[in-house]
Design a protein around this motif. Structure first.
Motif, PDB file in Angstrom:
ATOM      1  N   GLN A   1       1.040  12.868   3.728  1.00 46.47           N
ATOM      2  CA  GLN A   1      -0.082  12.099   3.191  1.00 46.47           C
ATOM      3  C   GLN A   1       0.296  11.385   1.891  1.00 46.47           C
ATOM      4  O   GLN A   1       1.019  11.921   1.055  1.00 46.47           O
TER       5      GLN A   1
ATOM      6  N   ALA B   1       1.853   1.349   5.793  1.00 51.81           N
ATOM      7  CA  ALA B   1       0.576   2.057   5.854  1.00 51.81           C
ATOM      8  C   ALA B   1      -0.464   1.179   6.540  1.00 51.81           C
ATOM      9  O   ALA B   1      -0.698   0.043   6.112  1.00 51.81           O
TER      10      ALA B   1
ATOM     11  N   TYR C   1      -3.729   1.150   6.714  1.00 48.40           N
ATOM     12  CA  TYR C   1      -4.871   0.641   5.950  1.00 48.40           C
ATOM     13  C   TYR C   1      -4.458  -0.516   5.038  1.00 48.40           C
ATOM     14  O   TYR C   1      -5.234  -1.442   4.806  1.00 48.40           O
TER      15      TYR C   1
ATOM     16  N   ARG D   1      -9.527   8.754  11.985  1.00 51.07           N
ATOM     17  CA  ARG D   1      -8.445   8.817  11.002  1.00 51.07           C
ATOM     18  C   ARG D   1      -8.709   9.907   9.964  1.00 51.07           C
ATOM     19  O   ARG D   1      -7.779  10.579   9.503  1.00 51.07           O
TER      20      ARG D   1
ATOM     21  N   TYR E   1       0.846  -1.207   0.000  1.00 51.78           N
ATOM     22  CA  TYR E   1       0.000   0.000   0.000  1.00 51.78           C
ATOM     23  C   TYR E   1       0.875   1.249   0.000  1.00 51.78           C
ATOM     24  O   TYR E   1       0.667   2.189  -0.783  1.00 51.78           O
ATOM     25  N   TYR E   2       1.866   1.261   0.890  1.00 51.94           N
ATOM     26  CA  TYR E   2       2.753   2.430   1.015  1.00 51.94           C
ATOM     27  C   TYR E   2       3.560   2.646  -0.256  1.00 51.94           C
ATOM     28  O   TYR E   2       3.679   3.775  -0.745  1.00 51.94           O
TER      29      TYR E   2
ATOM     30  N   SER F   1      -5.783   7.950   2.267  1.00 49.88           N
ATOM     31  CA  SER F   1      -6.280   7.435   3.546  1.00 49.88           C
ATOM     32  C   SER F   1      -7.529   8.180   4.018  1.00 49.88           C
ATOM     33  O   SER F   1      -8.391   7.600   4.671  1.00 49.88           O
TER      34      SER F   1
ATOM     35  N   GLU G   1      -5.781  12.479   9.695  1.00 53.44           N
ATOM     36  CA  GLU G   1      -5.051  12.456   8.422  1.00 53.44           C
ATOM     37  C   GLU G   1      -5.001  13.844   7.794  1.00 53.44           C
ATOM     38  O   GLU G   1      -4.027  14.204   7.127  1.00 53.44           O
TER      39      GLU G   1
END
Length: 305
Positions: free
Chosen positions: A249, A103, A105, A239, A78-79, A260, A243
């Motif tokens: 971000q 990340a 999520y 979040r 994800y990251y 996110s 965020e």
């Protein structure tokens, strides 16, 4: 690199906060150690909840082994996807996670997929597994966020509020420093300091509040998977706000929206709608069942005559 971290408006001064400590000449990152503590704490609370709800606690040890592995893989993928410019010219750096770059999520997505596969293999109800495992997940998140503290990352925009955190500018990534931070740069003994929102702290506290909500909500649960949906809604709600404060971000390509925040909004809204819809359906069925039963009981004496 200077190693001080201060919370000036709280009167807290930490003089030497390193990113790692050495054992027999081998550096151990605080980030990884804290993530490990969070994982162990999460497994423990999931096992305790399993025992309390008459499940087999060992199931969650087995689930954790796979969930942690694929959760970390998911968090890294994800990251990397949403930070591709950082890795496209050095693909081997994708596998270096000692300096962060996970990340949450992405980890949640990886863990949820693992739960469904695990449930299918073991012939278990995925909703019940998710309801129990999410307690460990949110506790692990609360603890794991402190890894960002040692790494001086996941902080927010400039603030002079009560919880403002002051850190040396040479200890953070230049890409995370905004113009507003530079405008309020403070020089102390020749060292430049920025003052920011400690968003890792906000999220850690928020996760503990979500954990308390999940434990409280347990007695009001009406269907399997509901606790997990409450987790998604509760965590996502916080979040979304937190965020919005951060300066690191991950953005959706071409759109520029924080991925996110978008995901948090969708998961929160979707979870609330699903909870309300399923609960209404179940209450309607219960009402109809009670009505039929009452009609049958009232008609029983007449049929006997």
């Amino acid at each position: 690199m200077h190693k001080t971290i201060d919370f000036p408006n709280l009167g807290i001064h930490l003089d030497n906060v390193g990113k790692a400590f050495s054992v027999f000449g081998f550096d151990i990152a605080f980030y990884g150690m804290i993530i490990g503590v969070g994982i162990l704490a999460g497994i423990l609370i999931a096992m305790l909840q399993a025992k309390r709800t008459k499940q087999n606690p060992e199931t969650y040890v087995d689930l954790a082994i796979y969930g942690v592995i694929f959760g970390i893989i998911g968090a890294r993928i994800y990251y990397v996807i949403f930070s591709w410019d950082m890795y496209k010219n050095d693909l081997l750096s994708i596998f270096n996670i000692r300096q962060g770059g996970l990340a949450i999520y992405g980890g949640v997505i990886g863990a949820v997929i693992t739960v469904f596969v695990f449930a299918r293999k073991r012939n278990l109800a995925p909703g019940r597994l998710l309801d129990t495992a999410c307690l460990g997940l949110v506790l692990g998140q609360a603890i794991g966020r402190w890894g960002n503290f040692f790494n001086r990352e996941a902080f927010g925009e400039y603030t002079n509020g009560l919880f403002a955190m002051r850190i040396p500018i040479d200890a953070v990534r230049s890409s995370d420093v905004t113009q507003q931070m530079r405008d309020h740069l403070e020089m102390i003994d020749g060292v430049g300091y920025i003052q920011v929102h400690p968003t890792f702290l906000y999220e850690s506290v928020w996760c503990l509040l979500v954990l308390a909500l999940l434990l409280f909500y347990h007695r009001r649960q009406m269907f399997k998977g509901e606790i997990f949906l409450v987790y998604l809604a509760g965590y996502g709600f916080g979040r979304f706000w937190i965020e919005g404060l951060r300066t690191d971000q991950l953005l959706l390509p071409g759109i520029g929206w924080p991925v996110s925040r978008v995901l948090a909004f969708l998961l929160t809204a979707g979870s609330v709608v699903l909870i309300v819809k399923v609960r209404k359906t179940m209450l309607r069925r219960r009402t109809m069942h009670r009505h039929r039963k009452r009609v049958q009981e009232e008609a029983q004496p007449a049929s006997e005559e």
